[in-house]
Scaffold this active site. Structure first.
Site, PDB file in Angstrom:
ATOM      1  N   ASP A  22       0.875  -1.165   0.000  1.00 33.58           N
ATOM      2  CA  ASP A  22       0.000   0.000   0.000  1.00 33.58           C
ATOM      3  C   ASP A  22       0.924   1.230   0.000  1.00 33.58           C
ATOM      4  O   ASP A  22       2.021   1.175   0.535  1.00 33.58           O
ATOM      5  CB  ASP A  22      -0.863  -0.058   1.269  1.00 33.58           C
ATOM      6  CG  ASP A  22      -1.454   1.282   1.639  1.00 33.58           C
ATOM      7  OD1 ASP A  22      -2.245   1.803   0.827  1.00 33.58           O
ATOM      8  OD2 ASP A  22      -1.141   1.811   2.714  1.00 33.58           O
ATOM      9  N   ASP A  30      -1.741  -0.475   6.069  1.00 32.78           N
ATOM     10  CA  ASP A  30      -1.903   0.182   7.364  1.00 32.78           C
ATOM     11  C   ASP A  30      -3.315   0.690   7.609  1.00 32.78           C
ATOM     12  O   ASP A  30      -3.683   0.978   8.743  1.00 32.78           O
ATOM     13  CB  ASP A  30      -0.953   1.387   7.474  1.00 32.78           C
ATOM     14  CG  ASP A  30      -1.401   2.531   6.585  1.00 32.78           C
ATOM     15  OD1 ASP A  30      -1.779   2.262   5.425  1.00 32.78           O
ATOM     16  OD2 ASP A  30      -1.409   3.681   7.043  1.00 32.78           O
ATOM     17  N   ASP A  87      -7.332  -1.132   3.756  1.00 34.00           N
ATOM     18  CA  ASP A  87      -6.490  -2.258   3.361  1.00 34.00           C
ATOM     19  C   ASP A  87      -6.922  -3.573   4.017  1.00 34.00           C
ATOM     20  O   ASP A  87      -6.456  -4.645   3.623  1.00 34.00           O
ATOM     21  CB  ASP A  87      -5.027  -1.991   3.755  1.00 34.00           C
ATOM     22  CG  ASP A  87      -4.483  -0.712   3.156  1.00 34.00           C
ATOM     23  OD1 ASP A  87      -4.779  -0.456   1.975  1.00 34.00           O
ATOM     24  OD2 ASP A  87      -3.779   0.026   3.864  1.00 34.00           O
TER      25      ASP A  87
HETATM   26  P1  ADP Z   1      -4.427   4.900  -0.360  1.00 31.71           P
HETATM   27  O1  ADP Z   1      -4.772   3.678  -1.135  1.00 31.71           O
HETATM   28  O2  ADP Z   1      -3.210   5.573  -0.942  1.00 31.71           O
HETATM   29  O3  ADP Z   1      -4.214   4.591   1.131  1.00 31.71           O
HETATM   30  P2  ADP Z   1      -7.235   5.895  -0.214  1.00 31.71           P
HETATM   31  O4  ADP Z   1      -7.883   4.753  -0.909  1.00 31.71           O
HETATM   32  O5  ADP Z   1      -7.481   6.030   1.248  1.00 31.71           O
HETATM   33  O6  ADP Z   1      -5.642   5.968  -0.525  1.00 31.71           O
HETATM   34  O7  ADP Z   1      -7.711   7.253  -0.897  1.00 31.71           O
HETATM   35  C1  ADP Z   1      -7.543   7.421  -2.291  1.00 31.71           C
HETATM   36  C2  ADP Z   1      -7.661   8.867  -2.673  1.00 31.71           C
HETATM   37  O8  ADP Z   1      -8.995   9.373  -2.373  1.00 31.71           O
HETATM   38  C3  ADP Z   1      -6.722   9.803  -1.919  1.00 31.71           C
HETATM   39  O9  ADP Z   1      -5.454   9.867  -2.527  1.00 31.71           O
HETATM   40  C4  ADP Z   1      -7.475  11.127  -2.038  1.00 31.71           C
HETATM   41  O10 ADP Z   1      -7.232  11.695  -3.307  1.00 31.71           O
HETATM   42  C5  ADP Z   1      -8.943  10.722  -1.964  1.00 31.71           C
HETATM   43  N1  ADP Z   1      -9.487  10.809  -0.589  1.00 31.71           N
HETATM   44  C6  ADP Z   1      -9.795   9.796   0.249  1.00 31.71           C
HETATM   45  N2  ADP Z   1     -10.276  10.253   1.415  1.00 31.71           N
HETATM   46  C7  ADP Z   1     -10.251  11.608   1.340  1.00 31.71           C
HETATM   47  C8  ADP Z   1     -10.622  12.681   2.224  1.00 31.71           C
HETATM   48  N3  ADP Z   1     -11.097  12.477   3.448  1.00 31.71           N
HETATM   49  N4  ADP Z   1     -10.456  13.940   1.757  1.00 31.71           N
HETATM   50  C9  ADP Z   1      -9.979  14.177   0.536  1.00 31.71           C
HETATM   51  N5  ADP Z   1      -9.611  13.229  -0.339  1.00 31.71           N
HETATM   52  C10 ADP Z   1      -9.752  11.965   0.051  1.00 31.71           C
HETATM   53 MG    MG Z   2      -2.625   3.390   3.557  1.00 29.56          MG
END
Ligand code: ADP
Ligand code: MG
Length: 297
Positions: A38, A242, A246
């Site tokens: 991740d 984390d 995930d």
């Molecule tokens: P990752 O797989 O990198 O852990 P996430 O799946 O949690 O990322 O989120 C993917 C994308 O969605 C983030 O990069 C962001 O662009 C957007 N995003 C998610 N949650 C939020 C939030 N609370 N505020 C703004 N953007 C968000």
């Molecule tokens: Mg993460």
């Protein structure tokens, strides 16, 4: 392996900062050949900070920060925490949202001071990404953030995009070495993220992951499918993560490894916890399993 050898192996793991759920986990650790990582909070620190605020023509910067910061105060996401802290630092106390919806993998939506506000990936406001980034300043900010490997989100209210916020996260100082160690052990590293491809590819380049092994724009519910697809291709898959997002993928993987610095949900879904949140411990775990099982058989 004898039960004694396995116990010695798990005990040695604890000394290395690797908590192993049960002795049988060492067997799956030994077998893995693909390791899915991740991005946010695993390869990067996840300690994001608001780096840039860009407003569309005619929009008041303080108002944009107040509305976005207020809405994000209801979210626990690293992006949200960075925006709330950055906004509060600049404009002071923030109002509370009167309603709030988390759109997993996309962003947040809710009411602040009577306005319908959204913060997140393009597509949450208006008629889709192209429409949202029509304002020249916003489009330029978006492109520049991507080229720097930074995450940008759109802030909108009442049906229009009003600004772009850029948050910066850093690759952990040990991540590149960890990827190298995993590769030396014969494992193929894959980067998996909900973030945009350009951002993911920058991070991948920094740690030495092949662009062909970058899975970006993957929604939380599709992370499981990504792991399953690798398994269907015949791989024994380790997944390191984390976040709450995930957890399902960690459970689906042949071996789930959680960052000790991550959420409880991720830790519960995993077979192994890397206590210090240092990715090099994933390579230590593989070496430990091979040594423990290899010497006895
Ligand atoms: P990752 O797989 O990198 O852990 P996430 O799946 O949690 O990322 O989120 C993917 C994308 O969605 C983030 O990069 C962001 O662009 C957007 N995003 C998610 N949650 C939020 C939030 N609370 N505020 C703004 N953007 C968000
Ligand atoms: Mg993460």
């Amino acid at each position: 392996a004898t039960p004694t050898a396995l116990l010695v192996g798990t005990g040695r793991g604890a000394q290395l900062g690797i908590l192993i759920k049960g002795p049988e986990v060492l067997e799956s650790t030994r077998r893995v050949d693909v390791v899915v990582l991740d991005k946010t909070g695993t390869v990067t620190t996840g300690a994001m900070a608001l780096a840039e605020t860009v407003v569309a023509t005619g929009v008041d910067r303080a108002e944009l920060l107040r509305l976005a910061g207020a809405l994000e105060s209801a979210s626990e996401h690293p992006v949200a925490r960075a925006i709330t802290a950055g906004a509060a630092a600049e404009v002071g106390a923030l109002p509370s949202p009167s309603s709030f919806v988390n759109v997993a993998g996309h962003g947040v939506r809710g009411e602040v001071e009577g306005r319908s506000v959204v913060v997140g990936r393009p597509g949450l406001v208006g008629d889709g990404p192209a429409d949202e980034l029509r304002d020249d300043a916003l489009a330029a900010a978006w492109r520049e953030a991507a080229s720097q490997g930074r995450t940008a989100v759109v802030v909108g209210w009442d049906g229009a995009a009003r600004g772009v916020l850029v948050v910066a996260d850093e690759v952990k100082p040990t991540s590149a070495a960890a990827v190298r160690e995993l590769r030396d052990l014969g494992l193929r590293p894959v980067l998996l993220t909900g973030d945009a491809r350009a951002v993911a590819e920058r991070v991948a380049a920094e740690v030495g992951i092949d662009p062909a092994d970058v899975l970006a724009d993957v929604l939380p519910e599709d992370k499981v499918a990504a792991v399953r697809r690798l398994q269907d291709e015949g791989h024994a898959v380790a997944m390191v993560g984390d976040g709450v997002n995930d957890a399902a993928a960690l459970a689906q993987a042949d071996l789930g490894l959680a960052m000790g610095t991550g959420t409880d949900v991720a830790i519960e879904a995993s077979d192994l916890t890397l206590v210090r949140g240092d990715l090099r411990a994933a390579a230590d775990a593989v070496r430990l399993a091979r040594r423990t099982l290899g010497t006895i058989r």
